[in-house]
Design a protein around this motif. Structure first.
Motif, PDB file in Angstrom:
ATOM      1  N   ASP A 317       7.479   3.874   7.983  1.00 38.89           N
ATOM      2  CA  ASP A 317       6.156   3.792   9.046  1.00 38.89           C
ATOM      3  C   ASP A 317       5.215   4.687   7.668  1.00 38.89           C
ATOM      4  OD1 ASP A 317       6.090   7.122   9.556  1.00 38.89           O
ATOM      5  OD2 ASP A 317       8.282   6.292   9.787  1.00 38.89           O
ATOM      6  N   LYS A 318       3.720   4.539   8.221  1.00 37.01           N
ATOM      7  CA  LYS A 318       2.708   4.982   7.419  1.00 37.01           C
ATOM      8  C   LYS A 318       2.505   6.338   7.269  1.00 37.01           C
ATOM      9  CE  LYS A 318      -1.457   5.003  10.400  1.00 37.01           C
ATOM     10  NZ  LYS A 318      -1.747   6.242  10.035  1.00 37.01           N
ATOM     11  N   SER A 351      -2.735   2.830   2.000  1.00 36.04           N
ATOM     12  CA  SER A 351      -2.674   1.373   2.345  1.00 36.04           C
ATOM     13  C   SER A 351      -2.019   0.852   3.239  1.00 36.04           C
ATOM     14  CB  SER A 351      -1.977   0.833   0.952  1.00 36.04           C
ATOM     15  OG  SER A 351      -1.809  -0.588   0.926  1.00 36.04           O
ATOM     16  N   PHE A 352      -2.497  -0.524   3.768  1.00 33.72           N
ATOM     17  CA  PHE A 352      -1.938  -1.200   4.831  1.00 33.72           C
ATOM     18  C   PHE A 352      -0.663  -1.803   4.576  1.00 33.72           C
ATOM     19  CE2 PHE A 352      -6.601  -2.238   6.694  1.00 33.72           C
ATOM     20  CZ  PHE A 352      -6.605  -0.864   7.136  1.00 33.72           C
ATOM     21  N   TYR A 353      -0.258  -2.049   3.643  1.00 35.52           N
ATOM     22  CA  TYR A 353       0.976  -2.499   3.145  1.00 35.52           C
ATOM     23  C   TYR A 353       1.731  -1.998   1.848  1.00 35.52           C
ATOM     24  CZ  TYR A 353      -2.042  -5.344   0.507  1.00 35.52           C
ATOM     25  OH  TYR A 353      -3.258  -5.997  -0.412  1.00 35.52           O
ATOM     26  N   ARG A 354       2.734  -2.167   1.822  1.00 34.34           N
ATOM     27  CA  ARG A 354       3.485  -1.910   0.391  1.00 34.34           C
ATOM     28  C   ARG A 354       3.927  -3.071  -0.310  1.00 34.34           C
ATOM     29  NH1 ARG A 354       1.567   2.846   0.328  1.00 34.34           N
ATOM     30  NH2 ARG A 354       2.928   3.363  -1.377  1.00 34.34           N
ATOM     31  N   THR A 355       3.627  -3.042  -1.628  1.00 34.33           N
ATOM     32  CA  THR A 355       3.851  -4.517  -2.422  1.00 34.33           C
ATOM     33  C   THR A 355       5.059  -4.113  -3.209  1.00 34.33           C
ATOM     34  OG1 THR A 355       1.317  -4.281  -2.974  1.00 34.33           O
ATOM     35  CG2 THR A 355       2.736  -5.655  -4.198  1.00 34.33           C
ATOM     36  N   ASN A 356       5.789  -5.365  -2.790  1.00 36.94           N
ATOM     37  CA  ASN A 356       7.155  -5.753  -3.401  1.00 36.94           C
ATOM     38  C   ASN A 356       6.960  -6.958  -4.234  1.00 36.94           C
ATOM     39  OD1 ASN A 356       9.169  -3.723  -2.069  1.00 36.94           O
ATOM     40  ND2 ASN A 356       7.852  -4.373  -0.665  1.00 36.94           N
ATOM     41  N   ARG A 357       7.193  -6.785  -5.767  1.00 37.53           N
ATOM     42  CA  ARG A 357       6.883  -7.996  -6.536  1.00 37.53           C
ATOM     43  C   ARG A 357       8.080  -7.961  -7.564  1.00 37.53           C
ATOM     44  NH1 ARG A 357       2.251  -8.493 -10.768  1.00 37.53           N
ATOM     45  NH2 ARG A 357       1.819 -10.523 -10.752  1.00 37.53           N
ATOM     46  N   VAL A 379       2.926  -1.547   7.050  1.00 33.31           N
ATOM     47  CA  VAL A 379       3.288  -0.016   7.520  1.00 33.31           C
ATOM     48  C   VAL A 379       2.801   0.143   9.002  1.00 33.31           C
ATOM     49  CG1 VAL A 379       2.970   0.751   5.309  1.00 33.31           C
ATOM     50  CG2 VAL A 379       0.965   0.742   6.699  1.00 33.31           C
ATOM     51  N   PHE A 380       2.202  -0.854   9.665  1.00 31.19           N
ATOM     52  CA  PHE A 380       1.873  -0.941  10.915  1.00 31.19           C
ATOM     53  C   PHE A 380       2.564  -2.113  11.789  1.00 31.19           C
ATOM     54  CE2 PHE A 380      -2.053  -0.151   8.884  1.00 31.19           C
ATOM     55  CZ  PHE A 380      -2.588   0.983   9.314  1.00 31.19           C
TER      56      PHE A 380
END
Length: 720
Positions: A317-318, A351-357, A379-380
Motif C-alpha cells: 500500500d502507498k 508514484s501511482f505504481y511501482r515499476t518492475n522490469r 499502489v491503489f
C-alpha cells in the motif's frame, strides 16, 4: 650520518639475506658480520625489506642458523598495511613469527570512513604481542579503538574495548576474552567472550541497535545482524519491534560475482496491529493484515557486451513508505543505496505504481538491441486489473550513419505486447526508417533535414476472447533543424580561473506531420494518437564555461552559467477555422525559460518559469538555491509554484557545524496552498574522527517520530 651499505666493507654489492621464503635487503649506517658466531649486525637507521614487508629499527642482530632477527627500537614494521610499533622484540624472517613488547598495532588497509573528509584506523595498544604469521597477532592486556590514544595511560580514548587476551586473524576478525566496552575510563559492558570485525573486511555479528519513539509506533527497537556467508554473498537481518504495531521483519541480501555482476534484494514485512485511520487523508482505508515492501536490483553480464538488468519494486500500500520511513531499509536510504551501487534509484514515494522490469541490451557497430518486460504494480486498490504492461518489448535500431556523402540513414523497430488482466489488449509493431541530410555550407551553421516514415501495425483483442483484429497506420514526418554556434574566449585571472568561454547557440526546429485518421486504433499509449503537426520551435541556449587551474597546475573545465529560452508556433492553430464568436486562436505556446548557475562550486542556483500569452500570464515558477562549503555545511531553499496544478510550496534544508564536532540539520516542506507544514525533520549530530551519533526528530500532520543511532568508526554500527 650518510647511509652506507655492506658493499663499502665487503664486496661492493648490496647486502641481502636469503631465506627459504624470501630475499631480504638491508640498509644501515654501519654493517658488520661476525663469522665465528654467524651474526649480521646493523646499526643506525636500519631498513630491512622484502616484497611484502618493510622493517625500520635502530639496531638489528640477525642469527643466520635460526633465521631469527633481534630488533631494538624504535621499531616499525609495515606488512600489507598492518603497522607494528614497538620498543623491543624479535622476528623470524623465514616463518614471520615473533614477539614484541610495548606494542601499538595499526590494522590496515585503513580505508574506514569516519567523516566525509577523514579516515580512521583500528589500533591496538598492548604490553606484549606475539606474531604468529602475516596478519595473525596474539595480544595480552590490550586496548582496541579507532580514537587517539596515549601509551602510558595518561589519556583515554572516547571509546575503547579492553581485553585480557586478543587474537587477530588475517581476515580481520578479532576474538577476545574478558572484554569490556569503555567510554573514556568507565566500563559499561562486560562479556567473557566476543568476536568483532576490526578491519574493513566483512564480518559476522550484531550491528549497533536503532532506537525510536513515535506517536504511531510507540517505543521501537531494531537490532540488525550481519552474516557474511562467503566472499560473494551476505545477509543482514533487521528484526524491528514496536510497542503499538508489533514485530516487523526485514532482510537485505547482497551478492557480487564479478565487477559487472552483482545484486541486492531488500524486503520488509509486518502484520500491523494499528488499524488505518485514513493516513495521509487520501480517502483510502488500507488493510493492516499483511503489509510489505520488496525491492531488488541486479546487474548481470551474461557475456561480453550483453548486460542483463533487473528491477523489483512490489508494495502492499502507498502509506507503507511514509509510515516506515526510517532505518536502513526505509525509502530514503534504500533509494540512495541503489543510486550509489547501481546508478538507478526507485520510483518516487508518491508514484501511482511501482515499476518492475527486466531488460537485456546489446550494441554492436552501428546497431543497438534491447528486449525487456515491465510490470507496473499499482499502489491503489482496484487499479491493478486495468494497468497496461509491456510484456514483452523488443527494440532494435540502426544508429544514424552516413551512406553516401552528406546523406545518412537510420532505422528503428519497436515491438510491444500490451497486456492487462481486464480490458482490451494486443500487439503493436512500429517500423521507422529515416533518411537525413547534413549539408555544411557554413562552418558555424548546423543544418539537418530528415524524412521519417512511421508505420504501425496492430493485433487487438477488444473483448478478451482471443479474437484479434488487424489494424495499421502509416504516416510520414519532415523535420528540419538549424542552429548556429558562436563562441568567444575572455581572459580572466581570479578565483583560480584563467579564462572564460561564452557560447551562444540559437536553434530552430520545424516538424511537419500530416493529418491521419486514427479513431479506429487502440489507445495503449499517447503514441497511438499522433496529431497533425505544423510547428516551429525556436530557442536560444547560452552557457559560460570556466577554465580552472588548481595549485598543482591541473586544468579542469566547469559550466558556471547556463540559460535556455524557447517557444513554439503552431501554423495549424494559426490558420484553423474558428468555431464560434468566443473561439480564439492560440498559435504561440508558453514561453519557457530556465537558468542554472554553479559559481565557484559553492553557490548553486536553478530557476525556471513559463508565461502564457492568452490570459493566464505566469503559469509556473521554480527556484532552487543552495550554498555549500568544503566542510560539508550547506543551506538550501526551494520554491515551487504551478498555477494550473495548484501547487505552491517551499522546501528548506540546513546543515551547520555549530561548534567543533556538533552539527545541526533541519529539513522542512511547507505548503503555502494548505497553510501547513507538510513534513519536517530536525537532527542533532556529534561527530569525531572515531565515532558519531545522531538524534533525529521527524514530524508530519499524522505522526511524530524520534530516533537515535550511533556508529563506532572501524568497528561498525547503524547509520548512513
Amino acid at each position: 650520518m650518510k647511509k652506507i651499505t655492506l658493499c663499502l666493507f665487503l664486496i661492493l654489492v648490496c647486502p641481502t639475506i636469503t631465506t627459504a621464503a624470501n630475499k631480504w635487503h638491508i640498509e644501515a649506517d654501519t654493517l658488520s658480520f661476525l663469522k665465528s658466531k654467524k651474526l649480521l649486525i646493523a646499526d643506525g637507521n636500519v631498513i630491512i625489506s622484502n616484497k611484502d614487508t618493510v622493517i625500520y629499527c635502530s639496531r638489528f642482530i640477525y642469527e643466520l642458523p635460526s633465521k631469527k632477527a633481534i630488533l631494538y627500537g624504535p621499531i616499525t614494521i609495515d606488512t600489507d598495511g598492518d603497522i607494528v610499533q614497538s620498543s623491543h622484540g624479535w622476528l623470524n624472517l623465514e616463518t614471520y613469527k615473533g614477539e614484541f613488547e610495548h606494542v601499538r598495532l595499526y590494522l590496515g588497509p585503513g580505508k574506514v570512513q569516519a567523516l566525509a573528509f577523514e579516515t580512521a584506523r583500528v589500533q591496538i595498544l598492548a604490553k606484549k604481542v606475539r606474531i604468529l604469521g602475516q596478519g595473525t597477532y596474539l595480544a595480552q592486556k590490550t586496548t582496541i579503538t579507532t580514537c587517539d590514544i596515549c601509551e602510558n595511560g595518561k589519556c583515554s580514548p572516547d571509546w575503547s574495548f579492553w581485553a585480557r587476551k586478543l587474537k587477530v586473524t588475517p581476515e580481520g576478525k578479532a576474538y577476545a576474552r574478558d572484554i569490556t566496552f569503555n567510554v573514556k575510563r568507565i566500563p559499561l559492558i562486560y562479556s567473557p567472550y566476543l568476536s568483532i570485525g576490526i578491519k574493513t573486511k566483512r564480518h559476522n555479528g550484531f550491528l549497533i541497535p536503532r532506537l525510536i519513539q513515535s506517536t504511531r509506533e510507540g517505543f521501537g527497537l531494531e537490532i540488525p545482524y550481519f552474516w557474511a556467508i562467503n566472499d560473494s554473498f551476505d545477509l543482514t537481518f533487521y528484526p524491528f519491534y514496536t510497542g503499538k504495531r508489533g514485530f516487523m521483519t526485514g532482510l537485505e541480501a547482497n551478492y557480487a560475482l564479478g565487477e559487472n555482476s552483482f545484486g541486492t534484494f531488500r524486503t520488509r514485512y509486518i502484520k500491523d496491529r494499528l488499524k488505518d485511520n485514513d493516513y495521509n487523508a487520501d480517502g483510502i482505508i488500507r488493510s493492516n493484515k499483511n503489509r510489505y515492501w520488496i525491492t531488488g536490483k541486479i546487474d548481470q553480464e551474461l557475456a561480453k557486451n550483453w548486460p542483463l538488468r533487473l528491477d523489483i519494486d512490489i508494495l502492499s500500500d502507498k502509506d507503507f513508505l511514509y509510515e516506515f520511513l526510517g532505518g536502513s531499509l526505509g525509502f530514503d536510504q534504500s533509494n540512495s543505496f541503489y543510486l550509489n551501487r547501481f546508478g538507478r534509484g526507485l520510483d518516487e514515494k508518491n508514484s501511482f505504481y511501482r515499476t518492475n522490469r527486466i531488460w537485456l541490451t546489446h550494441s554492436f557497430g552501428h546497431y543497438f538491441f534491447q528486449t525487456s518486460a515491465t510490470y507496473y504494480d499499482s499502489v491503489f486498490p482496484g487499479w491493478q486489473e486495468e494497468i497496461l504492461n509491456p510484456l514483452p518489448r523488443v527494440y532494435f535500431s540502426r544508429l544514424t550513419t552516413p551512406i553516401w556523402g552528406p546523406i545518412n540513414f537510420s532505422f528503428e523497430e519497436n515491438y510491444t505486447h500490451w497486456w492487462r488482466e481486464k480490458g482490451f489488449r494486443g500487439h503493436r509493431l512500429d517500423l521507422t526508417p529515416e533518411i537525413s541530410l547534413n549539408p555544411s555550407p557554413w562552418k558555424p551553421l548546423d543544418l539537418r533535414i530528415a524524412y521519417r516514415l512511421k508505420h504501425t501495425s496492430y493485433l487487438v483483442d477488444w473483448q478478451d476472447n482471443h479474437q484479434y483484429e488487424y489494424l495499421n497506420r502509416t504516416l510520414y514526418e519532415i523535420e528540419t533543424q538549424a542552429g548556429l554556434n558562436f563562441s568567444r574566449i575572455y581572459p580572466f585571472s581570479r578565483f583560480g580561473v584563467v579564462g572564460f568561454k561564452h557560447v551562444l547557440r540559437p536553434k530552430i526546429t520545424y516538424l511537419y506531420r500530416p493529418e491521419t485518421n486514427q479513431n479506429d486504433l487502440p489507445t495503449f499509449t499517447v503514441e497511438d494518437r499522433l496529431p497533425k503537426s505544423n510547428v516551429l520551435d525556436y530557442g536560444l541556449l547560452q552557457f559560460v564555461t570556466a577554465k580552472e587551474k588548481d595549485s598543482s597546475g591541473n586544468i579542469r573545465y566547469s559550466d558556471w552559467l547556463r540559460l535556455w529560452v524557447h517557444q513554439s508556433f503552431d501554423f495549424n492553430e494559426a490558420t484553423r477555422k474558428l468555431e464560434g464568436s468566443d473561439d480564439k486562436r492560440h498559435p504561440f505556446s508558453d514561453l519557457f525559460a530556465e537558468g542554472e548557475s554553479n559559481f565557484l562550486h559553492k553557490i548553486y542556483i536553478r530557476a525556471s518559469t513559463s508565461y502564457n500569452f492568452y490570459g493566464l500570464g505566469w503559469t509556473t515558477a521554480n527556484l532552487s538555491l543552495n550554498l555549500r562549503n568544503t566542510r560539508g555545511e550547506n543551506i538550501g531553499f526551494d520554491y515551487r509554484w504551478d498555477k494550473v496544478r495548484k501547487i505552491k510550496q517551499i522546501n528548506l534544508n540546513l546543515r551547520k557545524n555549530v561548534y567543533h564536532g556538533f552539527w545541526f540539520a533541519y529539513n522542512a516542506q511547507y505548503s503555502l496552498k494548505e497553510g501547513e507544514l507538510s513534513s519536517s525533520s530536525m537532527a542533532f549530530e556529534y561527530r569525531t574522527k572515531c565515532w558519531w551519533g545522531v538524534i533525529k526528530i521527524y514530524q508530519n500532520p499524522d505522526e511524530t517520530r524520534y530516533s537515535f543511532y550511533i556508529n563506532l568508526v572501524g568497528i561498525g554500527g547503524w547509520g548512513r
